[in-house]
Design an enzyme around this catalytic site. Structure first.
Site: not given
Ligand code: HH2
Length: 276
Positions: A254, A218
């Site tokens: 995650r 992130k």
């Molecule tokens: N972060 C992303 C997506 N889904 N779900 C949960 N439960 N917690 C998180 O911190 C979380 C999530 C971030 O999504 P994105 O920025 O699209 O990137 P990536 O899916 O590659 O992490």
């Protein structure tokens, strides 16, 4: 489904994005096969859960239609189910996508809106009867970074929000043991907020529900290390945050980088638990 969560260390949830920017070239079958290869590689490396998402929630991202999201994720869930018994979570805010994904063999609903996206979200979660991840986010993915009014006390605010959402889920009929909480690292939060939530994660895990933590690659990592401007250069920071979260009681991490996180957890556990 308590056996999804090993008692001795956090489970590793490997991230599988099935969005056009993740597997674009070569059409749908090629995209499905590439996603499968990546999923199987993460399972080999020690992933306990595969989190499949067909809609990016990155700040500023555009929503996708339900039909498009279903087209992206369902074939991958079916293909994965045919090859592996590893639990799958569906990362979606849409109840209809969650329902179809669970029907195709997914085991967990990961909802970054904490059942606030649609009126029938809470009832759908109750009916599906699988673990539901309730994540904290202010606003929606399009607006969340624009709306950065300071928190009074970010950890207390997030804990209060999550307690409220857990209560709403229970009131709609979701059983308590199916509720997982997530502080939502990077969702409408400043660098200091993300650090405070990671440092104070124990306050969230003490609420009595399994906590999922996701800081992998992130943007806040690049705010601490300008050399990590590209997401591919954020491995060290991602692992550091994951271990801090493990220390704070996280039950699920995650991550994109499964092998490195698995190794870090082995070393962390040995330091913590070995008496010799
Ligand atoms: N972060 C992303 C997506 N889904 N779900 C949960 N439960 N917690 C998180 O911190 C979380 C999530 C971030 O999504 P994105 O920025 O699209 O990137 P990536 O899916 O590659 O992490």
């Amino acid at each position: 489904m308590a056996d999804l969560l090993p008692p001795e260390r956090p489970a590793i949830m490997g991230i599988l994005n099935v969005t056009p920017d993740s597997f674009s070239d070569g059409g749908r079958f090629a995209a499905r096969d590439a996603a499968m290869r990546q999923a199987m590689a993460m399972i080999d490396q020690g992933a306990n859960i595969i989190d499949i998402g067909g809609e990016s929630t990155r700040p500023g991202s555009d929503p996708v239609s339900e039909a498009e999201e279903l087209d992206r994720v369902i074939p991958v869930i079916e293909a994965l189910r045919a090859e592996s018994a590893t639990p799958v979570s569906i990362d979606t805010m849409k109840p209809a996508v969650a329902r179809a994904a669970i029907g195709a063999g997914a085991n967990i609903w990961n909802d970054v809106t904490a059942l606030r996206f649609a009126d029938d979200s809470p009832a759908t979660a109750a009916e599906l009867g699988v673990p539901i991840v309730l994540m904290h986010m202010r606003g929606d993915p399009k607006t969340m970074q624009a709306d950065l009014a300071p928190y009074d006390d970010v950890v207390a605010d997030v804990a209060a929000f999550l307690t409220g959402r857990a209560g709403a889920a229970e009131a709609a009929g979701v059983s308590r043991e199916n509720i997982w909480l997530d502080p939502g690292i990077g969702f409408g939060k400043s660098l200091e907020d993300n650090l405070a939530l990671t440092r104070g994660l124990r306050q969230v895990s003490d609420l009595g529900f399994p906590v999922l933590y996701g800081a992998s690659r992130k943007r806040f990592i690049a705010l601490l290390d300008p050399a990590a401007d590209s997401v591919a250069d954020r491995l060290g920071g991602s692992v550091a945050a994951a271990i801090a979260a493990a220390q704070g009681g996280a039950r699920v991490l995650r991550v994109h980088d499964v092998a490195e996180t698995a190794q870090a957890l082995k070393v962390w556990r040995a330091i913590k638990d070995r008496k010799t």
